[in-house]
Write a protein that holds these residues in place. Structure first.
Motif, PDB file in Angstrom:
ATOM      1  N   GLN A   1       0.831  -1.202   0.000  1.00 38.00           N
ATOM      2  CA  GLN A   1       0.000   0.000   0.000  1.00 38.00           C
ATOM      3  C   GLN A   1       0.869   1.257   0.000  1.00 38.00           C
ATOM      4  OE1 GLN A   1      -3.271   0.092  -0.285  1.00 38.00           O
ATOM      5  NE2 GLN A   1      -3.567  -2.129  -0.171  1.00 38.00           N
ATOM      6  N   MET A   2       2.061   1.163   0.599  1.00 38.32           N
ATOM      7  CA  MET A   2       2.988   2.300   0.620  1.00 38.32           C
ATOM      8  C   MET A   2       3.847   2.356  -0.646  1.00 38.32           C
ATOM      9  SD  MET A   2       4.397   2.502   4.523  1.00 38.32           S
ATOM     10  CE  MET A   2       5.131   0.866   4.477  1.00 38.32           C
ATOM     11  N   GLY A   3       3.767   1.322  -1.469  1.00 42.86           N
ATOM     12  CA  GLY A   3       4.629   1.264  -2.637  1.00 42.86           C
ATOM     13  C   GLY A   3       6.036   0.817  -2.296  1.00 42.86           C
ATOM     14  N   VAL A   4       6.156   0.130  -1.136  1.00 40.51           N
ATOM     15  CA  VAL A   4       7.471  -0.338  -0.691  1.00 40.51           C
ATOM     16  C   VAL A   4       7.484  -1.846  -0.718  1.00 40.51           C
ATOM     17  CG1 VAL A   4       9.092  -0.417   1.240  1.00 40.51           C
ATOM     18  CG2 VAL A   4       7.800   1.662   0.772  1.00 40.51           C
ATOM     19  N   THR A   5       8.523  -2.413  -1.252  1.00 41.75           N
ATOM     20  CA  THR A   5       8.701  -3.861  -1.217  1.00 41.75           C
ATOM     21  C   THR A   5      10.100  -4.176  -0.734  1.00 41.75           C
ATOM     22  OG1 THR A   5       9.414  -3.925  -3.517  1.00 41.75           O
ATOM     23  CG2 THR A   5       7.071  -4.308  -3.083  1.00 41.75           C
ATOM     24  N   ALA A   6      10.208  -5.209   0.038  1.00 38.45           N
ATOM     25  CA  ALA A   6      11.535  -5.647   0.480  1.00 38.45           C
ATOM     26  C   ALA A   6      12.167  -6.443  -0.650  1.00 38.45           C
ATOM     27  CB  ALA A   6      11.425  -6.512   1.731  1.00 38.45           C
ATOM     28  N   ALA A   7      13.149  -5.832  -1.310  1.00 36.62           N
ATOM     29  CA  ALA A   7      13.744  -6.452  -2.501  1.00 36.62           C
ATOM     30  C   ALA A   7      14.239  -7.848  -2.181  1.00 36.62           C
ATOM     31  CB  ALA A   7      14.904  -5.578  -2.997  1.00 36.62           C
ATOM     32  N   ASP A   8      13.728  -8.798  -2.950  1.00 37.90           N
ATOM     33  CA  ASP A   8      14.095 -10.200  -2.781  1.00 37.90           C
ATOM     34  C   ASP A   8      13.897 -10.677  -1.348  1.00 37.90           C
ATOM     35  OD1 ASP A   8      14.872 -10.283  -5.459  1.00 37.90           O
ATOM     36  OD2 ASP A   8      16.876  -9.550  -4.969  1.00 37.90           O
ATOM     37  N   GLY A   9      13.007 -10.013  -0.627  1.00 40.20           N
ATOM     38  CA  GLY A   9      12.729 -10.428   0.737  1.00 40.20           C
ATOM     39  C   GLY A   9      13.863 -10.137   1.690  1.00 40.20           C
ATOM     40  N   LYS A  10      14.764  -9.179   1.336  1.00 34.85           N
ATOM     41  CA  LYS A  10      15.912  -8.896   2.174  1.00 34.85           C
ATOM     42  C   LYS A  10      15.488  -8.160   3.441  1.00 34.85           C
ATOM     43  CE  LYS A  10      19.276  -8.696  -1.628  1.00 34.85           C
ATOM     44  NZ  LYS A  10      20.243  -7.836  -2.365  1.00 34.85           N
ATOM     45  N   SER A  11      16.016  -8.607   4.558  1.00 32.14           N
ATOM     46  CA  SER A  11      15.748  -7.977   5.846  1.00 32.14           C
ATOM     47  C   SER A  11      16.932  -8.252   6.759  1.00 32.14           C
ATOM     48  CB  SER A  11      14.447  -8.512   6.465  1.00 32.14           C
ATOM     49  OG  SER A  11      14.539  -9.907   6.675  1.00 32.14           O
ATOM     50  N   VAL A  12      16.970  -7.538   7.882  1.00 28.60           N
ATOM     51  CA  VAL A  12      18.060  -7.676   8.841  1.00 28.60           C
ATOM     52  C   VAL A  12      17.480  -8.230  10.137  1.00 28.60           C
ATOM     53  CG1 VAL A  12      19.808  -6.461  10.187  1.00 28.60           C
ATOM     54  CG2 VAL A  12      19.369  -5.788   7.802  1.00 28.60           C
ATOM     55  N   SER A  13      17.947  -9.395  10.543  1.00 29.08           N
ATOM     56  CA  SER A  13      17.523 -10.018  11.796  1.00 29.08           C
ATOM     57  C   SER A  13      18.590  -9.774  12.849  1.00 29.08           C
ATOM     58  CB  SER A  13      17.302 -11.522  11.589  1.00 29.08           C
ATOM     59  OG  SER A  13      16.974 -12.141  12.812  1.00 29.08           O
ATOM     60  N   VAL A  14      18.188  -9.159  13.965  1.00 29.79           N
ATOM     61  CA  VAL A  14      19.149  -8.771  15.005  1.00 29.79           C
ATOM     62  C   VAL A  14      18.755  -9.439  16.321  1.00 29.79           C
ATOM     63  CG1 VAL A  14      20.260  -6.850  16.193  1.00 29.79           C
ATOM     64  CG2 VAL A  14      19.396  -6.546  13.856  1.00 29.79           C
ATOM     65  N   THR A  15      19.661 -10.205  16.892  1.00 33.57           N
ATOM     66  CA  THR A  15      19.467 -10.795  18.215  1.00 33.57           C
ATOM     67  C   THR A  15      20.196  -9.932  19.237  1.00 33.57           C
ATOM     68  OG1 THR A  15      19.290 -13.019  17.291  1.00 33.57           O
ATOM     69  CG2 THR A  15      19.777 -12.832  19.646  1.00 33.57           C
ATOM     70  N   ILE A  16      19.480  -9.502  20.254  1.00 34.50           N
ATOM     71  CA  ILE A  16      20.020  -8.534  21.217  1.00 34.50           C
ATOM     72  C   ILE A  16      20.085  -9.175  22.590  1.00 34.50           C
ATOM     73  CG2 ILE A  16      19.727  -6.232  22.214  1.00 34.50           C
ATOM     74  CD1 ILE A  16      17.876  -5.640  19.776  1.00 34.50           C
ATOM     75  N   ASN A  17      21.179  -8.918  23.281  1.00 31.60           N
ATOM     76  CA  ASN A  17      21.331  -9.391  24.649  1.00 31.60           C
ATOM     77  C   ASN A  17      21.993  -8.297  25.475  1.00 31.60           C
ATOM     78  OD1 ASN A  17      21.170 -11.091  26.833  1.00 31.60           O
ATOM     79  ND2 ASN A  17      22.076 -12.844  25.765  1.00 31.60           N
ATOM     80  N   LEU A  18      21.864  -8.374  26.789  1.00 35.73           N
ATOM     81  CA  LEU A  18      22.442  -7.395  27.693  1.00 35.73           C
ATOM     82  C   LEU A  18      23.590  -8.014  28.470  1.00 35.73           C
ATOM     83  CD1 LEU A  18      19.246  -5.708  29.242  1.00 35.73           C
ATOM     84  CD2 LEU A  18      20.484  -5.079  27.164  1.00 35.73           C
ATOM     85  N   ALA A  19      24.641  -7.201  28.661  1.00 38.62           N
ATOM     86  CA  ALA A  19      25.743  -7.629  29.520  1.00 38.62           C
ATOM     87  C   ALA A  19      25.265  -7.625  30.972  1.00 38.62           C
ATOM     88  CB  ALA A  19      26.934  -6.690  29.345  1.00 38.62           C
ATOM     89  N   PRO A  20      25.888  -8.429  31.838  1.00 44.55           N
ATOM     90  CA  PRO A  20      25.421  -8.525  33.231  1.00 44.55           C
ATOM     91  C   PRO A  20      25.387  -7.192  33.963  1.00 44.55           C
ATOM     92  CG  PRO A  20      26.972 -10.292  32.724  1.00 44.55           C
ATOM     93  CD  PRO A  20      27.000  -9.359  31.558  1.00 44.55           C
ATOM     94  N   GLN A  21      26.294  -6.274  33.638  1.00 46.02           N
ATOM     95  CA  GLN A  21      26.349  -5.016  34.366  1.00 46.02           C
ATOM     96  C   GLN A  21      25.301  -3.993  33.933  1.00 46.02           C
ATOM     97  OE1 GLN A  21      28.527  -6.031  32.140  1.00 46.02           O
ATOM     98  NE2 GLN A  21      29.353  -4.377  30.876  1.00 46.02           N
ATOM     99  N   VAL A  22      24.580  -4.281  32.879  1.00 44.95           N
ATOM    100  CA  VAL A  22      23.611  -3.317  32.352  1.00 44.95           C
ATOM    101  C   VAL A  22      22.350  -3.320  33.216  1.00 44.95           C
ATOM    102  CG1 VAL A  22      22.160  -2.689  30.400  1.00 44.95           C
ATOM    103  CG2 VAL A  22      24.487  -3.533  30.008  1.00 44.95           C
ATOM    104  N   LYS A  23      21.989  -2.129  33.667  1.00 41.05           N
ATOM    105  CA  LYS A  23      20.759  -1.943  34.428  1.00 41.05           C
ATOM    106  C   LYS A  23      19.900  -0.919  33.694  1.00 41.05           C
ATOM    107  CE  LYS A  23      22.341  -4.574  37.716  1.00 41.05           C
ATOM    108  NZ  LYS A  23      21.815  -5.939  37.923  1.00 41.05           N
ATOM    109  N   ALA A  24      18.680  -1.302  33.404  1.00 39.79           N
ATOM    110  CA  ALA A  24      17.784  -0.399  32.671  1.00 39.79           C
ATOM    111  C   ALA A  24      16.441  -0.344  33.374  1.00 39.79           C
ATOM    112  CB  ALA A  24      17.615  -0.871  31.226  1.00 39.79           C
ATOM    113  N   SER A  25      15.858   0.845  33.401  1.00 42.92           N
ATOM    114  CA  SER A  25      14.539   1.013  34.024  1.00 42.92           C
ATOM    115  C   SER A  25      13.458   0.450  33.111  1.00 42.92           C
ATOM    116  CB  SER A  25      14.272   2.488  34.296  1.00 42.92           C
ATOM    117  OG  SER A  25      14.200   3.217  33.083  1.00 42.92           O
ATOM    118  N   SER A  26      12.329   0.092  33.709  1.00 49.75           N
ATOM    119  CA  SER A  26      11.239  -0.506  32.926  1.00 49.75           C
ATOM    120  C   SER A  26      10.646   0.472  31.928  1.00 49.75           C
ATOM    121  CB  SER A  26      10.136  -1.006  33.868  1.00 49.75           C
ATOM    122  OG  SER A  26       9.628   0.062  34.653  1.00 49.75           O
TER     123      SER A  26
END
Length: 405
Positions: free
Chosen positions: A288-313
Motif C-alpha cells: 500500500q505504501m509502494g514499498v517492497t523488500a527487494a528479494d525479501g531482504k531484511s536484517v535479523s538482530v538478536t540482542i542481549n544485555l551484559a550482566p552489568q547493564v541496568k535499565a529502568s522498565s
C-alpha cells in the motif's frame, strides 16, 4: 423464593387487618342508639313549638297533642329482641370467609398470570454465576452456548445491580458484550469499569478495545490515547499492538501499522503460527505504501544485555542499521518497548529512514542498539549501547549491549 413468600404473607396479613378493622373498631353507639337520640331531640323541638302555638292561640288542647307526641316516641323505640338479633352477628363470620377469599384470589391469579417460573429461572441463573464465569475464563470458554452466554449476562447484570462498584464484573460484562458485537453495552460496561479502576491495565485494554469499535471519532481518539498510556507503561501485550496496528491500517497510516505488526512478530517469535499471518499483513501494508523488500531482504538482530547493564522498565530500545563505513546517519531504525532479553527484532525496507536509500540496497552494514533511558533520542548521556561488526546482507546479527555513554 423465600423473599416472595415472606412478602406475599405480609401483604395478605395486611389485607386481613383492613378487613377486620371495621369490626375491631366498632362503636358501642349503634344505629338504634343514634335513632333514640334523634327522636329525643325531635320530641323536645316539637314541645317548644307546641308551647309557642298555645301562646298564640293556635292550639285548643295542648295536653292531648303532647300525649300523642309521647306515644309516637315510644312506638319508635326498638324492642330488646330486635336489638339482640342485630347485635348477635359474629364478626368472624365475615372476617374468615373474606380472608380465605383473599388468599385464594391472590395466589390463584398469580399462578395464572404471574411469572413464577421466570423468577425461579432467574434466581437459578444468578446462583450459577460462579460456574458460568469459571467456564468462560477457562481455555474452553469459547464452548459456551448462546443460552449460556445469555444466562451469564443476566446473572452479571443482577450482581452488578446490587454491587455496582465491582470493576471486575463490569469488565467481564463488557467482554461478553464485545463477543456478542453489542457495542453500546460494551462501551457502557467498560466505561464503568474504567471509572472504578482507571489504572488497571486489563481494564484500560478492554476500555480501548470497546471504544475502537465505536463510529465516533472522539471515542477512537480516546482509545488511541489509552493504548498509548499502556505502551508508555511498557505493558507488553500482543492485543495492545494488534489494536494499534488495526487502527493505523484503517487510517491508512501504513508505516505505523507495519511498525506495530513487526513488534508483534518479535513478541510472539517465528515459532508461533500467527507469525506468518503478521508477515502477510506487513507485506500488504508495504504494498500500500509502494514499498517492497527487494528479494525479501531484511536484517535479523538478536540482542542481549551484559550482566552489568541496568535499565529502568520505562526505557526504550532503539535499533538502527548503518552503512559499513560507520556513517552516523542510520539507513533504517526502529524503536521498541524494552521488553525482556535475549530478543530478536527484524528490520526491512519498511524501517528505512533515508530518501532514495533502502535497507535492502545495502551490501554490508553495522547494527547499533541503544537503551534510551529518558525518551529523547537526541540525548545519549547515561544510555547503554552496543554495536555489531560489519555484516553482509542476509546474515544474522548478534549485538551485546555493554557500553555506557
Amino acid at each position: 423464593m423465600t423473599l416472595f413468600w415472606i412478602s406475599s404473607i405480609v401483604l395478605i396479613a395486611l389485607s386481613g387487618v383492613l378487613v377486620a378493622l371495621p369490626f375491631i373498631k366498632k362503636k358501642e353507639n349503634n344505629d338504634e342508639a343514634l335513632r333514640d337520640e334523634l327522636n329525643k331531640a325531635l320530641y323536645k323541638d316539637r314541645l317548644s313549638e307546641l308551647e309557642e302555638e298555645t301562646e298564640e292561640g293556635l292550639v285548643a288542647d295542648q295536653q292531648e297533642l303532647i300525649d300523642d307526641l309521647k306515644q309516637s316516641l315510644l312506638d319508635d323505640i326498638p324492642t330488646e329482641k330486635q336489638v339482640s338479633e342485630h347485635t348477635q352477628l359474629n364478626p368472624w363470620v365475615v372476617i374468615i370467609p373474606s380472608m380465605l377469599l383473599t388468599i385464594a384470589l391472590s395466589y390463584g391469579l398469580y399462578a395464572k398470570f404471574g411469572a413464577a417460573e421466570d423468577v425461579q429461572q432467574w434466581q437459578q441463573v444468578t446462583s450459577n454465576l460462579p460456574a458460568l464465569s469459571k467456564k468462560l475464563m477457562s481455555p474452553e470458554g469459547a464452548s459456551l452456548s448462546d443460552d449460556e452466554m445469555q444466562d451469564l449476562t443476566l446473572a452479571l447484570r443482577t450482581r452488578l445491580h446490587y454491587e455496582p462498584s465491582d470493576a471486575t464484573g463490569w469488565l467481564l460484562l463488557g467482554r461478553i458484550a464485545l463477543a456478542n458485537r453489542d457495542i453500546e453495552t460494551a462501551i457502557g460496561a467498560m466505561d464503568k469499569a474504567y471509572n472504578l479502576k482507571p489504572d488497571d491495565p486489563d481494564i484500560m485494554l478492554g476500555y480501548a478495545q470497546s471504544l475502537m469499535m465505536s463510529q465516533e471519532e472522539v471515542d477512537q481518539d480516546t482509545a488511541r490515547a489509552t493504548l498509548g498510556k499502556l505502551v508508555q507503561r511498557n505493558y507488553m501485550d500482543v492485543r495492545v499492538f494488534s489494536l494499534l496496528a488495526f487502527d493505523a491500517y484503517e487510517r491508512k497510516d501504513f508505516a505505523a501499522a507495519v511498525r506495530y505488526w513487526s513488534i508483534m512478530q518479535q513478541m510472539i517469535g517465528p515459532q508461533d503460527e500467527r507469525y506468518q499471518m503478521l508477515a502477510r499483513s506487513i507485506e500488504n501494508a508495504q504494498k500500500q505504501m509502494g514499498v517492497t523488500a527487494a528479494d525479501g531482504k531484511s536484517v535479523s538482530v538478536t540482542i542481549n544485555l551484559a550482566p552489568q547493564v541496568k535499565a529502568s522498565s520505562g526505557a526504550a530500545l532503539i535499533v538502527s542499521v548503518h552503512r559499513a563505513d560507520g556513517s552516523p546517519m542510520p539507513v533504517a531504525a526502529a524503536r521498541y518497548p524494552l521488553g525482556s532479553f535475549p530478543r530478536t527484532v527484524v528490520l526491512d525496507d519498511g524501517n528505512s529512514m533515508m530518501q532514495g536509500q533502502k535497507l535492502s540496497q545495502l551490501e554490508e552494514y553495522v547494527v547499533r542498539v541503544r537503551i534510551d533511558s529518558d525518551g529523547n533520542v537526541a540525548t545519549s548521556q547515561g544510555d547503554w549501547y552496543g554495536e555489531s561488526q560489519a555484516t553482509e546482507m542476509g546474515q544474522a546479527v548478534e549485538v551485546i549491549v555493554n557500553t555506557k555513554y
